[in-house]
Design a protein around this motif. Sequence first.
Motif, short mmCIF file in Angstrom:
data_model
loop_
_atom_site.label_atom_id
_atom_site.label_comp_id
_atom_site.label_asym_id
_atom_site.label_seq_id
_atom_site.Cartn_x
_atom_site.Cartn_y
_atom_site.Cartn_z
N VAL A 187 34.56 52.36 12.45
CA VAL A 187 33.47 52.01 13.36
C VAL A 187 34.03 51.59 14.72
O VAL A 187 33.47 51.93 15.78
N LYS A 188 35.14 50.87 14.71
CA LYS A 188 35.80 50.50 15.96
C LYS A 188 36.24 51.75 16.72
O LYS A 188 36.05 51.85 17.94
N ALA A 207 33.32 53.63 18.59
CA ALA A 207 32.96 53.16 19.93
C ALA A 207 33.85 53.80 20.99
O ALA A 207 33.39 54.17 22.08
N LEU A 208 35.15 53.96 20.67
CA LEU A 208 36.06 54.61 21.61
C LEU A 208 35.72 56.10 21.73
O LEU A 208 35.70 56.66 22.83
N GLU A 253 32.82 57.72 21.15
CA GLU A 253 31.51 58.02 21.74
C GLU A 253 31.38 57.54 23.18
O GLU A 253 30.78 58.24 24.02
N ARG A 254 31.91 56.35 23.47
CA ARG A 254 31.65 55.74 24.78
C ARG A 254 32.91 55.43 25.56
O ARG A 254 32.84 54.88 26.67
N GLU A 266 34.97 53.19 24.86
CA GLU A 266 35.10 51.73 24.89
C GLU A 266 36.15 51.25 23.90
O GLU A 266 36.10 51.59 22.73
N TYR A 267 37.09 50.47 24.41
CA TYR A 267 38.02 49.78 23.52
C TYR A 267 38.41 48.47 24.18
O TYR A 267 38.79 48.44 25.36
N TYR A 309 43.52 53.76 17.09
CA TYR A 309 42.29 54.34 17.64
C TYR A 309 42.60 55.44 18.66
O TYR A 309 42.03 56.53 18.60
N THR A 316 31.23 62.14 17.66
CA THR A 316 30.41 60.96 17.40
C THR A 316 30.86 60.32 16.09
O THR A 316 31.49 60.99 15.26
N LEU A 317 30.51 59.06 15.92
CA LEU A 317 30.82 58.37 14.67
C LEU A 317 30.18 59.08 13.49
O LEU A 317 30.80 59.24 12.44
N ARG A 370 26.44 55.49 8.73
CA ARG A 370 26.69 55.69 10.15
C ARG A 370 25.71 56.64 10.83
O ARG A 370 25.56 56.62 12.06
#
Length: 529
Positions: free
Chosen positions: A39-40, A43-44, A46-47, A49-50, A63, A77-78, A446
């Motif tokens: 799940v962490k 986020a990286l 899809e967006r 983000e980390y 990741y 995507t997740l 998910r």
Amino acid sequence: MTRSSFGALLAVAVVVGLALRLVRLDERPMHHDEANQAVKFGALLERGEYRYDAVDHHGPTLYYLTLPAAWLRGQFTLAALDERTLRGVTVAFGAATILVLSWLSAGIGRPAVAAGAWLMALSPAMVFYSRMYIQEALFTSFTLAFVVGVGRVATGGGMAWFVLAGVAAGLAAATKETAVIVLPVALVASAIAGRSLGTATWQNPMTVPRRRRAALASVALAFGVAGLFYSSFLTSPGSLLEPFRGAGTYLDRGVNPADHGQPWSYYLRLLAYHSAQGVTWSEGLVLVLAAIGAATAWRQPTPATVVAAFWARYLTIDVLVCAAVFSAIRYKTPWNVLPFHVTAIVLAGVGFAWLIQRPPSRLARAALVVIGVIAGAQLGWQAWRASVTYASDPRNPYVYAQTVPDAVRMATRIRELAAVHPDGTQMQVSVIAPPSEQWPLPWYLRAMPQVGYWAAPDDPVALQAPVLVASLAHAPALDASLGDRYVSEFYGLRPEVLQALYVEGDLWERFLASVARGDEGTPGGPMLR
């Protein structure tokens, strides 16, 4: 051993190691740590983000190094990810660890490298944790690369080995916080081994100006590599301080291990012998051969064998000190055996190579090789049992708080219920349980965006969902609140941990009707998997 025969043995070891690591890779239920990492990573993916989490999750390399695997498989995507993509990354690094051994042939000799490669390929612990989407396979690979780089620098290696040591150190530090143990231990072991020989074989890089500059550049490279990852490739420079903030968390865990406390002998017993309900496990072969390799390290070397003596001493000290430090820390999990077990396997290769060189006749040497092959095959059989037959069985010593198959069946049931609900995958699901009992549901659900998580049954919004998952501790309160509007089932999450699944009566009737009709996507339908 000729170069061609050595290359063939190494190549076949990698192929066998890959086969053991890849077979039925997606069948074992996702461990809650794997789901958390997945799940962490989502986020990286899809967006973009980390942010480093100073409380948990460890470092960012896992990741970022998963991104190419997801892209290559067309998963962006997740919800699109699957277990083979995620675990395939750790499998790749498990195989890479075998290849790292090839850099040691000039130090310990080709026979020792070949033997070590086969032991690495077949080791149950190495195989099992290469099949988990956690940091261990990467960390082990980077740790061994650093050990090799430091040893090659210490024995006069050029700039390439300084670069290897620096990059490996940076990657290890950006993978797991226990790098603060394994990296200094390797440096200390190298210095002790070199000084114990009293020869010019060991070269302190800080005493020669040119090599001192190379060593400083290697340190800068290590900090640079780690900094790139922790700062999300310079997009979040402030995150560089987060690992230092996290130091207190991991220090506290080591001192106050809670449920993870184990005696000092835990790792030794894990590798030497484990038996549960008639199922036995042992990597005693590796330990015995490593002990032989360690014993050879302290024989008086000749000028022709002084380099080999350095490596044997270096590896021995590294294994003993690293194992002692990890054993002294009260907080223990079985995968923490890998940072020193990987070096012990190299030392075991040294021991096996020494053994087969002792007999004067070819026949005796051939007999030893045959015995070694049989013993290695037994290791491979154990690796198969650990990774396939007993992959989620608590009798397996490498299994630790493993999700049981029943939890996967519960997630499947929820998706089946969503298939007959008017909202489909948008159906609300409320998970009411402490955080430790919420995972791995976020992974298995998910593709359902309306799943919410609560620690206690005190929010009216949570109790409005047509489907609820609850820990047994909350079941009495929920039974009183929900009355007879819901029917319930019980599923296992982990050994001795049960959860209740509450389904609204109307939805349950609709689900049973679809089963009776044999609709697609229900237990009686042809699309059920």
